[in-house]
Scaffold this active site. Structure first.
Site, short mmCIF file in Angstrom:
data_model
loop_
_atom_site.label_atom_id
_atom_site.label_comp_id
_atom_site.label_asym_id
_atom_site.label_seq_id
_atom_site.Cartn_x
_atom_site.Cartn_y
_atom_site.Cartn_z
CG PHE A 106 35.56 37.50 38.13
CD1 PHE A 106 35.99 36.34 37.35
CD2 PHE A 106 36.22 38.58 38.22
CE1 PHE A 106 37.30 36.41 37.04
CE2 PHE A 106 37.62 38.24 38.03
CZ PHE A 106 38.25 37.36 37.34
CE LYS A 107 40.34 36.57 39.68
NZ LYS A 107 41.56 37.07 39.97
CG ASP A 108 33.01 34.41 45.00
OD1 ASP A 108 33.72 34.18 45.63
OD2 ASP A 108 32.14 35.68 45.28
#
Length: 452
Positions: A106-108
């Protein structure tokens, strides 16, 4: 837009300073001076809009005063070159799959957005430094308990004028996570710290506060302490509501959002979205055995403690940085008493905490009943939602990373052979390049100064 420090003792900053510095001079986290609410017309149109268009409207509310419209649109559309669908897992429970970006986590979005925003400032020529030794290079320091390192490293890979140092705890990230940021080279340096995630984070924060280092190097952070890293994660929640609304049209149930939480940047972004008008009834923060926030919800007392190593390693945080932002948000920047603040928080957010055995049990049960493969972090979110969802509600939990990123654990727990996507397999073929580092700030400082 101006940004103030959660500690209240630093000068106000504009967006550029908040992003480039990362942490305020008083060691506080930057907060926007106001949160702009989005108009009703936007929410009415949202179900028919594309992810990129939704995100652009949200980004404009956050950053539109500081970035010209065309520049911001290019930033958002370049960041969001993938979708994040919701998938029905069982009746009234949906997974928000946040793992369709370059590193399958999700941190992309936040990492790529921040990289492009720093590049925007560098190209404008507005980022400066008093030190002749800096040579115009922005040095990004990031501590990781797993997915942050890979997302930041890949988001900034090859970006001119920026060098990234990824600090990670030795032996406490999965092999696939590790190879995603130790095999890249170029402008990415992996630093293997003999300690836990909290030690890595402490080294990063100490570096920001060291006057000598800051004289010789331009330093910033790409952890969720940086406003440019965590705020764009709000995009996910607007898109999730839009997709659910269009899928269940007409939507007659209240929406509950459950977020597996470690450093609390992701749920903090969701809460900012709620302040902007996002139609979510309430939130659940799902923890592993690192239960500091859960205990705060029960007692009103925040008592940080050393992190515990668990199956859900990306959530192994004993002193979540973004707790300060949550307190600041719901205390109205310190205007309310601790008791009033706690009451406001618990009226909107509930918590859950799960042991490794409970995580394993949840993964097996979900797979047997639904065929859906949870990773250990998503398992915390799924179980919390299943246990706490009430009649008249529909729930969305975040599946924060592809299960193949934790293949050894998932295969063993479920008795299956999770297929590794090619983009992960490519990382695994690379050669590890990392710098061993003692858990000692003076050693880390000397290492950085030698590279200045």
């Amino acid at each position: 837009m101006q940004y103030y420090s959660t500690n209240g003792k630093a000068p106000m900053a504009d967006l550029q300073k908040a992003v480039v510095k990362g942490l305020a001079e008083d060691r506080g986290l930057y907060m926007p001076e106001r949160i702009n609410r989005l108009p009703k017309a936007f929410f009415d149109d949202m179900p028919a809009m594309r992810f990129q268009d939704i995100a652009y409207n949200v980004a404009a509310a956050f950053f539109g005063e500081d970035i010209d419209g065309d520049g911001l649109k290019e930033l958002v559309y370049d960041t969001l070159q993938f979708d994040c669908p919701i998938v029905k897992v069982k009746e009234n429970i949906y997974a928000l799959e946040l793992f369709h970006g370059p590193t399958l986590a999700f941190k992309d979005v936040g990492a790529r957005f921040m990289a492009r925003l720093l590049q925007y400032f560098l190209r404008s020529g507005s980022v400066g430094c008093d030190s002749s030794a800096a040579n115009g290079t922005v040095n990004v320091l990031v501590a990781t308990s797993g997915d942050t390192g890979s997302a930041v490293a890949n988001g900034f890979l090859g970006v001119e004028g920026i060098h990234v140092y990824v600090l990670y705890p030795k032996g406490k990230v999965s092999p696939i996570q590790e190879c995603q940021f130790t095999t890249l080279g170029q402008n990415i340096t992996a630093v293997e710290v003999d300690g836990v995630f909290d030690d890595c984070q402490a080294l990063v924060k100490s570096a920001f506060m060291d006057k000598e280092l800051n004289k010789h190097m331009m330093l910033t952070s790409a952890n969720s302490i940086n406003v440019a890293r965590f705020l764009p994660q709000a995009f996910y929640y607007f898109n999730a509501v839009a997709r659910l609304t269009s899928l269940l049209s007409p939507l007659t149930s209240d929406i509950v959002m459950c977020v597996p939480s470690g450093n609390f940047g992701n749920i903090c972004a969701a809460l900012f979205g709620h302040e902007m008008g996002l139609p979510v009834k309430r939130f659940i923060a799902a923890n592993n055995a690192n239960d500091v926030f859960y205990n705060y919800l029960q007692t009103g007392q925040y008592e940080p403690k050393p992190s515990i190593q668990t199956l859900a390693n990306a959530m192994d945080v004993g002193d979540p940085s973004n707790f300060a932002r949550i307190i600041n948000l719901y205390s109205e920047n310190g205007q309310l008493s601790p008791e009033e603040t706690h009451q406001r928080i618990t009226s909107l957010i509930s918590g859950a905490t799960y042991s490794d055995e409970q995580i394993k049990e949840t993964m097996r049960k979900c797979y047997e009943e639904t065929g859906y493969i949870l990773d250990p972090h998503g398992a915390c979110g799924y179980r919390a939602l299943e246990e706490q969802l009430e009649e008249g509600e529909v729930g969305i939990f975040c599946e924060t990373a592809h299960p193949a990123k934790f293949k050894e654990k998932v295969d063993e727990i479920l008795g299956i052979d999770v297929e590794i996507p090619e983009r992960l397999a490519a990382f695994m073929r690379g050669e590890k390049q990392s710098v061993p580092m003692a858990n000692d700030f003076e050693a880390f400082k000397l290492f950085l100064l030698e590279r200045a």
